[in-house]
Write an enzyme that holds these catalytic residues in place. Structure first.
Site, PDB file in Angstrom:
ATOM      1  N   GLU A  48       7.813  20.225 -23.875  1.00  0.00           N
ATOM      2  CA  GLU A  48       7.317  20.529 -22.527  1.00  0.00           C
ATOM      3  C   GLU A  48       8.070  21.719 -21.915  1.00  0.00           C
ATOM      4  O   GLU A  48       7.514  22.491 -21.149  1.00  0.00           O
ATOM      5  CB  GLU A  48       7.443  19.309 -21.606  1.00  0.00           C
ATOM      6  N   LYS A  56       7.177  23.500 -13.106  1.00  0.00           N
ATOM      7  CA  LYS A  56       6.312  22.377 -12.712  1.00  0.00           C
ATOM      8  C   LYS A  56       6.217  22.281 -11.194  1.00  0.00           C
ATOM      9  O   LYS A  56       5.143  22.066 -10.631  1.00  0.00           O
ATOM     10  CB  LYS A  56       6.807  21.055 -13.317  1.00  0.00           C
ATOM     11  N   LYS A  89       2.418  11.808 -10.203  1.00  0.00           N
ATOM     12  CA  LYS A  89       1.457  11.011 -10.977  1.00  0.00           C
ATOM     13  C   LYS A  89       2.167   9.760 -11.498  1.00  0.00           C
ATOM     14  O   LYS A  89       3.260   9.857 -12.067  1.00  0.00           O
ATOM     15  CB  LYS A  89       0.913  11.825 -12.156  1.00  0.00           C
ATOM     16  N   ARG A  93       0.822  -1.229   0.000  1.00  0.00           N
ATOM     17  CA  ARG A  93       0.000   0.000   0.000  1.00  0.00           C
ATOM     18  C   ARG A  93       0.850   1.271   0.000  1.00  0.00           C
ATOM     19  O   ARG A  93       0.421   2.324   0.452  1.00  0.00           O
ATOM     20  CB  ARG A  93      -0.976   0.036   1.174  1.00  0.00           C
ATOM     21  N   HIS A 121       5.195  11.970 -27.808  1.00  0.00           N
ATOM     22  CA  HIS A 121       4.364  12.901 -27.024  1.00  0.00           C
ATOM     23  C   HIS A 121       4.719  14.359 -27.328  1.00  0.00           C
ATOM     24  O   HIS A 121       3.842  15.197 -27.527  1.00  0.00           O
ATOM     25  CB  HIS A 121       4.562  12.584 -25.538  1.00  0.00           C
ATOM     26  N   ASN A 125      -1.483  21.475 -18.653  1.00  0.00           N
ATOM     27  CA  ASN A 125      -2.046  20.796 -19.829  1.00  0.00           C
ATOM     28  C   ASN A 125      -2.114  21.712 -21.045  1.00  0.00           C
ATOM     29  O   ASN A 125      -2.785  21.373 -22.022  1.00  0.00           O
ATOM     30  CB  ASN A 125      -3.449  20.267 -19.510  1.00  0.00           C
ATOM     31  N   HIS A 167      -3.401  15.077 -26.873  1.00  0.00           N
ATOM     32  CA  HIS A 167      -3.909  13.754 -26.487  1.00  0.00           C
ATOM     33  C   HIS A 167      -4.754  13.154 -27.601  1.00  0.00           C
ATOM     34  O   HIS A 167      -4.717  11.943 -27.832  1.00  0.00           O
ATOM     35  CB  HIS A 167      -4.719  13.847 -25.193  1.00  0.00           C
TER      36      HIS A 167
HETATM   37  N1  LIG Z   1       3.692  10.979 -14.707  1.00  0.00           N
HETATM   38  C1  LIG Z   1       3.663  12.090 -15.399  1.00  0.00           C
HETATM   39  O1  LIG Z   1       3.305  13.166 -14.881  1.00  0.00           O
HETATM   40  C2  LIG Z   1       4.105  12.071 -16.823  1.00  0.00           C
HETATM   41  C3  LIG Z   1       4.322  13.276 -17.503  1.00  0.00           C
HETATM   42  C4  LIG Z   1       4.778  13.231 -18.821  1.00  0.00           C
HETATM   43  C5  LIG Z   1       5.011  12.002 -19.441  1.00  0.00           C
HETATM   44  N2  LIG Z   1       4.794  10.840 -18.748  1.00  0.00           N
HETATM   45  C6  LIG Z   1       5.035   9.537 -19.389  1.00  0.00           C
HETATM   46  O2  LIG Z   1       6.404   9.466 -19.797  1.00  0.00           O
HETATM   47  C7  LIG Z   1       6.517   8.505 -20.837  1.00  0.00           C
HETATM   48  C8  LIG Z   1       7.487   8.999 -21.896  1.00  0.00           C
HETATM   49  O3  LIG Z   1       8.738   9.166 -21.283  1.00  0.00           O
HETATM   50  P1  LIG Z   1      10.076   9.480 -22.090  1.00  0.00           P
HETATM   51  O4  LIG Z   1       9.812  10.384 -23.208  1.00  0.00           O
HETATM   52  O5  LIG Z   1      11.046   9.851 -21.056  1.00  0.00           O
HETATM   53  O6  LIG Z   1      10.439   8.120 -22.810  1.00  0.00           O
HETATM   54  P2  LIG Z   1      10.761   6.635 -22.308  1.00  0.00           P
HETATM   55  O7  LIG Z   1      10.780   6.493 -20.850  1.00  0.00           O
HETATM   56  O8  LIG Z   1       9.802   5.773 -23.072  1.00  0.00           O
HETATM   57  O9  LIG Z   1      12.237   6.403 -22.859  1.00  0.00           O
HETATM   58  C9  LIG Z   1      12.476   6.428 -24.245  1.00  0.00           C
HETATM   59  C10 LIG Z   1      13.687   5.579 -24.599  1.00  0.00           C
HETATM   60  O10 LIG Z   1      14.886   6.248 -24.254  1.00  0.00           O
HETATM   61  C11 LIG Z   1      15.739   5.375 -23.531  1.00  0.00           C
HETATM   62  N3  LIG Z   1      16.550   6.227 -22.656  1.00  0.00           N
HETATM   63  C12 LIG Z   1      16.141   6.824 -21.536  1.00  0.00           C
HETATM   64  N4  LIG Z   1      17.113   7.596 -21.033  1.00  0.00           N
HETATM   65  C13 LIG Z   1      18.173   7.490 -21.875  1.00  0.00           C
HETATM   66  C14 LIG Z   1      19.484   8.056 -21.887  1.00  0.00           C
HETATM   67  N5  LIG Z   1      19.875   8.930 -20.961  1.00  0.00           N
HETATM   68  N6  LIG Z   1      20.320   7.704 -22.886  1.00  0.00           N
HETATM   69  C15 LIG Z   1      19.906   6.851 -23.862  1.00  0.00           C
HETATM   70  N7  LIG Z   1      18.679   6.285 -23.899  1.00  0.00           N
HETATM   71  C16 LIG Z   1      17.824   6.605 -22.905  1.00  0.00           C
HETATM   72  C17 LIG Z   1      14.782   4.463 -22.814  1.00  0.00           C
HETATM   73  O11 LIG Z   1      15.399   3.254 -22.415  1.00  0.00           O
HETATM   74  C18 LIG Z   1      13.728   4.234 -23.887  1.00  0.00           C
HETATM   75  O12 LIG Z   1      14.114   3.257 -24.808  1.00  0.00           O
HETATM   76  C19 LIG Z   1       5.112   8.263 -21.361  1.00  0.00           C
HETATM   77  O13 LIG Z   1       4.688   6.993 -20.963  1.00  0.00           O
HETATM   78  C20 LIG Z   1       4.265   9.331 -20.659  1.00  0.00           C
HETATM   79  O14 LIG Z   1       2.950   8.890 -20.408  1.00  0.00           O
HETATM   80  C21 LIG Z   1       4.359  10.870 -17.468  1.00  0.00           C
END
Ligand SMILES: NC(=O)c1ccc[n+]([C@@H]2O[C@H](COP(=O)([O-])OP(=O)(O)OC[C@H]3O[C@@H](n4cnc5c(N)ncnc54)[C@H](O)[C@@H]3O)[C@@H](O)[C@H]2O)c1
Length: 363
Positions: free
Chosen positions: A188, A230, A146, A124, A267, A248, A255
């Site tokens: 972003e 943020k 989140k 939990r 994204h 947003n 989206h």
């Molecule tokens: N929780 C939130 O508030 C929030 C906000 C925005 C986005 N998100 C989520 O974030 C996700 C997208 O995240 P992202 O864009 O970071 O991509 P990701 O986490 O999918 O990573 C993309 C790729 O880059 C690789 N990678 C990561 N760091 C690296 C580095 N330093 N060097 C080389 N390769 C690296 C990863 O292994 C992966 O293959 C989505 O699922 C989205 O929904 C969440």
């Protein structure tokens, strides 16, 4: 405000019991143990591609007399699944991880999202420290609490609010980040510039080539400023009931594009189109000056981000926006700008106004 290369900047997020620090600097693995006092066993979770970087965290924890288990996750979006959660719960059970133990997520937003949710649900809720490794992770996903996974019904529909115990932003990890992944996160950062900190826009405009790669001269300042935006919004509105909606900006259309593209569009690309659309909407509604609207497309295109989307997709996008989880009832809501750094909400705009704004991003 840029700190010297070897200094650590700390930004506090939240208030009281749920407050945590975001540490920003280089070679910061040694900060992780201090964020988890009393945790005897720590699970470090990362995709294999980040094993070497995560090893520094493992070494720092071991040197601080913690017992460490390492768990693997698939890279990227594939990690945000029930299957990953099940595998993580099994690792935590085998460890075993008790209430006073903790988890560290090393990776991009996908990694911190699923590991954050695993931490929210294990016993939990146990403590988690995020070590984001992408720009998007640093300025967005790892901050705010989140967490989510994807299911058959859609992206991010299952999750929980679970603020981390700390966030460690080690800028050294950006050295291996592909430029395309950096630019994706810049959407972003630019958004943060428009809603709250125009100095970000000045920095990008002053050196667009530098701002388009992770090793540019203003990387640290851009990351710090976007995190501050943020952090400030999240601190004022921890559970997303008011001002947090401003984050947003550009996301209502984004989206919808992601849905229509079945999440194959990055994204940041979708957000980029969404930002230009939101600016056009505000301008056509008589709320935003033309020069600020024009600045949206100029900054985003200078970074190599797309600012247009298929003209024929409008009906599908409109349908998708109506079912977006952020719509309230059947009323469409858009974050718009009344001026630079002055966000507001536009509710239920006329269909003609929406279509006219879309014509500006249609190709
Ligand atoms: N929780 C939130 O508030 C929030 C906000 C925005 C986005 N998100 C989520 O974030 C996700 C997208 O995240 P992202 O864009 O970071 O991509 P990701 O986490 O999918 O990573 C993309 C790729 O880059 C690789 N990678 C990561 N760091 C690296 C580095 N330093 N060097 C080389 N390769 C690296 C990863 O292994 C992966 O293959 C989505 O699922 C989205 O929904 C969440």
């Amino acid at each position: 405000m840029t700190a010297a290369a070897d200094t650590v900047t700390t930004i506090r997020v939240g208030r009281d019991r749920e407050a945590y620090d975001v540490a920003i600097g280089r070679e910061l693995a040694s900060r992780v143990p201090a964020a988890l006092p009393g945790a005897r066993t720590v699970a470090v979770v990362r995709p294999p591609a980040l094993a070497e970087f995560a090893d520094a965290v493992v070494t720092a924890l071991t040197a601080d007399s913690r017992r460490v288990i390492v768990a693997d996750l698939p890279a990227g979006e594939e990690a945000k699944s029930v299957a990953s959660l099940t595998a993580l719960w099994q690792s935590f059970g085998a460890a075993p991880l008790t209430r006073s133990d903790a988890i560290v997520a090393v990776g991009g937003g996908a990694t911190t999202d699923v590991v954050g949710f695993a931490a929210a649900t294990w016993l939990r809720g146990v403590r988690v420290v995020h070590v984001p490794t992408t720009l998007l992770g640093m300025v967005d996903a790892a901050i705010g609490g989140k967490t989510a996974i994807n299911t058959e019904s859609g992206k991010n529909l299952v999750g929980a609010f679970h603020p981390p115990a700390g966030v460690v932003v080690d800028l050294a990890v950006l050295d291996t980040l592909p430029d395309a992944q950096w630019v994706n996160g810049m959407a972003e950062v630019v958004k943060a510039g428009f809603i709250a900190d125009p100095r970000i826009l000045d920095l990008v405009e002053a050196d667009t080539a530098g701002a388009g790669r992770p090793t540019g001269p203003h990387t640290r300042e851009l990351v710090e400023r976007a995190i501050r935006v943020k952090a400030t919004v999240v601190t004022d509105d921890l559970r997303e009931s008011g001002a947090r909606e401003f984050l947003n900006y550009g996301h209502t259309l984004a989206h919808a594009i992601e849905l229509v593209e079945r999440f194959r569009w990055p994204h940041g690309h979708a957000v980029s189109v969404g930002l230009v659309f939101a600016a056009a909407l505000a301008q056509r509604a008589g709320r935003l000056d033309a020069d600020v609207a024009v600045r949206h497309r100029a900054v985003l295109e200078a970074l190599g981000l797309p600012t247009r989307y298929a003209a024929g997709a409008w009906p599908a996008l409109l349908d998708a926006m109506r079912v977006d989880k952020k719509a309230r009832g059947d009323q469409l809501r858009f974050v718009v700008l009344d001026a630079l750094a002055s966000p507001a909400i536009l509710t239920a705009p006329e269909p003609e106004l929406l279509a006219a704004a879309y014509s500006e991003v249609a190709q």
